[in-house]
Write an enzyme that holds these catalytic residues in place. Structure first.
Site: not given
Ligand SMILES: Cc1ncc(COP(=O)(O)OP(=O)(O)O)c(N)n1
Ligand SMILES: Cc1nc(C(=O)O)sc1CCOP(=O)(O)O
Length: 559
Positions: A64, A93, A218, A306, A466
């Site tokens: 980001k 993005d 994570s 047993m 068995c």
């Molecule tokens: C596989 C996958 N699913 C959902 C997200 C979330 O994407 P987005 O809504 O664009 O949110 P950000 O990742 O931009 O915070 C993802 N990245 N990947």
């Molecule tokens: C990249 C991302 N997008 C989300 C969404 O809700 O759109 S949640 C998320 C992060 C997921 O991270 P973790 O596996 O560490 O929980």
């Protein structure tokens, strides 16, 4: 080289993209490398490579706060490692970055570049994933014809992405609602880890559809060992996706008849009872399988004991839930101990399960198993076709005798249902006969069930027959204890009620299904190199069996 094919739906034309004809879009183990989550000193490219080594099928790069130049440089490196493993590389993005590095695809959210614009810029051959948090967004993305897959909003709480304080994660139920309406693959994300992934997949699935994969940040990026963490996650995900799609589609096309479903429900419930009651199973069993039998009992949630001495056989059974008599490695004192324990079990209403190993092979085995079924009462006899055929034949000349049908060279017999039904009625025991298809009769020969989950791997290691007998005994103990708790008794079950199954029929089917479905699970997880790795995976799979798996994978019919 990306391949495209065009599918005409009722409203739109949807472009489905595969990376190559031989390699369909595999979203199952979807790792998002978020550079802001990387622990200090960790390199994004190295973590991507470790995740790929562990079996990641997609790598998404999420950065980001990275400037465009650095994002492009990093993307080029991550794209190169993903390509080395044949995995998909997706940019989060930034359509400009995806274009700059010729990434395989892009993942965009509802507030990012509009889907139609992204498709126009990227062309038809790139993969586009779009986040959908509700069914309206799913319908819109699907009907646009521009997306290849959908992501979700967070299914569980997560610290990786900031949400408004009133945000409620989707949970399995919310994910299920999205799966119900989507004709595109859905990847779940948010708070997913090796502990919760199985439950999420199982609880969210619909009759026809399961998630296409699970995306994690994570749990991999911050893991001590990202390769191992990815492997562990993949091992949980793959069997559920593979089996679910096959079996649930088959199930929806061919639903179980109500009485079969009732039986499956009761078997699944019985597994919960075993786990809840930890029944103690007393086994007088053979040298070859003793240790495995004990471990199988522990794995299913029961407890083994047993004891072979005539001096304690009676004392021990008095505090156990069931008794196994296995004639695999006989000696005179052991035979005496079997009779002592058996008689005591009969007097206390404790179920007795006989495994007539090698019945008929020698005069000693012949007389021992015939004596055991005639001098004590056995509640369940569990054997292979040869053993059951011998018993049926040996009892043929006694009153109400059973015509033995003989066993073919492949271990099967003609009219197996007739044999188990007749023998059951003759000895007033449930009969469980193993083979490519297993047959189980209740104690009166009314209900006979064919179980078609047989697995050839179970014949590649010694003792699984068995082991299955001990599982049957664990089920018998748990069901008998449950009935006793309601001031009822398995012993007094009668066949008058169409809704009620013989508890020992349920025990026989339950033990067999647990062994067979565990074998299917063990193999589906992959990594089986031969008999020993299968055995290890099998025992783990028995421990990890759930009632839901019984519900989903049981292939049973009344015959
Ligand atoms: C596989 C996958 N699913 C959902 C997200 C979330 O994407 P987005 O809504 O664009 O949110 P950000 O990742 O931009 O915070 C993802 N990245 N990947
Ligand atoms: C990249 C991302 N997008 C989300 C969404 O809700 O759109 S949640 C998320 C992060 C997921 O991270 P973790 O596996 O560490 O929980």
């Amino acid at each position: 080289m990306l391949q495209t094919k065009t599918v005409t739906t009722t409203t739109k034309t949807t472009t489905i993209i595969n990376k190559a004809e031989s390699k369909p879009l595999d979203l199952s183990v979807y790792v998002v490398i978020d550079v802001s989550v990387l622990p200090a000193g960790r390199d994004a490219v190295a973590v991507a490579e470790q995740a790929l080594e562990g079996g990641a099928t997609v790598i998404q790069l999420r950065a980001k706060h990275l400037d465009t130049k650095s994002f492009i440089e990093l993307s080029n490196k991550v794209k190169a490692v993903a390509a080395k493993f044949g995995a998909l590389f997706v940019v989060n993005d930034r359509v400009d970055v995806a274009l700059a590095v010729d990434a395989d695809g892009i993942h965009i959210g509802q507030d990012d570049m509009p889907l139609a614009t992204a498709r126009r810029l990227l062309g038809p051959s790139k993969v586009i994933g779009v986040t959908c948090s509700n069914t309206d967004e799913v319908n819109s993305a699907v009907s646009s014809g521009f997306a290849n897959y959908l992501g979700t909003c967070a299914v569980f709480p997560t610290a990786t992405k900031a949400y408004a304080p009133d945000f409620t994660p989707l949970g399995a139920t919310g994910l299920n609602s999205l799966l119900q309406v989507s004709t595109l693959p859905i990847v779940a994300i948010g708070g997913i880890n090796v502990e919760n992934v199985e439950q999420l997949i199982i609880e969210s699935q619909t009759a026809l559809k399961t998630v296409a994969g699970c995306a994690v940040v994570s749990a991999i990026v911050c893991a001590q060992n990202p390769t191992q963490a990815t492997k562990d996650l993949a091992a949980k995900i793959h069997p559920l996706l593979k089996h679910n799609s096959e079996s649930s589609i088959a199930r929806s096309l061919n639903p179980r008849p109500p009485r079969v479903q009732l039986l499956v429900n009761q078997v699944a419930q019985a597994l919960s009872s075993v786990r809840a009651s930890t029944p103690l199973v007393h086994s007088i069993t053979n040298y070859v399988v003793m240790n495995d039998n004990a471990n199988v009992l522990l794995a299913i949630g029961a407890s083994p004991i047993m004891a072979h001495s005539t001096k304690e056989a009676s004392d021990i059974i008095s505090f156990c839930g069931s008794l196994v008599l296995n004639i695999g490695t006989l000696s005179d004192p052991w035979i005496d101990a079997m009779h002592i324990a058996g008689k005591k079990a009969n007097s206390l209403g404790i179920p007795v399960v006989l495994d007539p190993v090698g019945a008929g092979a020698t005069p000693l085995r012949q007389s021992t198993c015939v004596d055991l079924v005639t001098l004590i009462h056995t509640d369940i006899v569990k054997g292979n076709a040869g053993e059951i055929s011998f018993l049926a034949g040996a009892l043929a000349n006694t009153s109400g005798g059973v015509q033995s049908r003989g066993v073919d060279s492949d271990g099967t017999m003609s009219e197996p249902a007739h044999v188990v039904r007749s023998l059951a009625a003759k000895v007033n025991s449930a009969i469980a006969m193993s083979g490519p298809v297993d047959y189980v009769s209740d104690r009166v020969g009314k209900d006979v069930v064919a179980v078609s989950n047989g697995n050839e791997w179970l014949g590649k290691i010694t003792g699984t027959g068995c082991d299955t007998t001990t599982l049957v005994a664990a089920f018998a103990a748990a069901l008998n204890a449950e009935l006793k708790g309601k001031s009822l008794s398995a012993a007094t079950w009668t066949a008058s009620d169409d809704e009620s199954f013989d508890p020992y029929l349920i025990a026989g089917v339950g033990g067999i299904l647990c062994m067979c479905i565990a074998a299917e699970q063990a193999i589906a997880q992959g990594g089986i190199k031969g008999p020993m790795s299968f055995k290890t995976a099998l025992f783990d799979a028995i421990a990890n069996l759930t009632p839901e798996m019984i519900q989903r994978f049981a292939r049973v019919d009344f015959v």
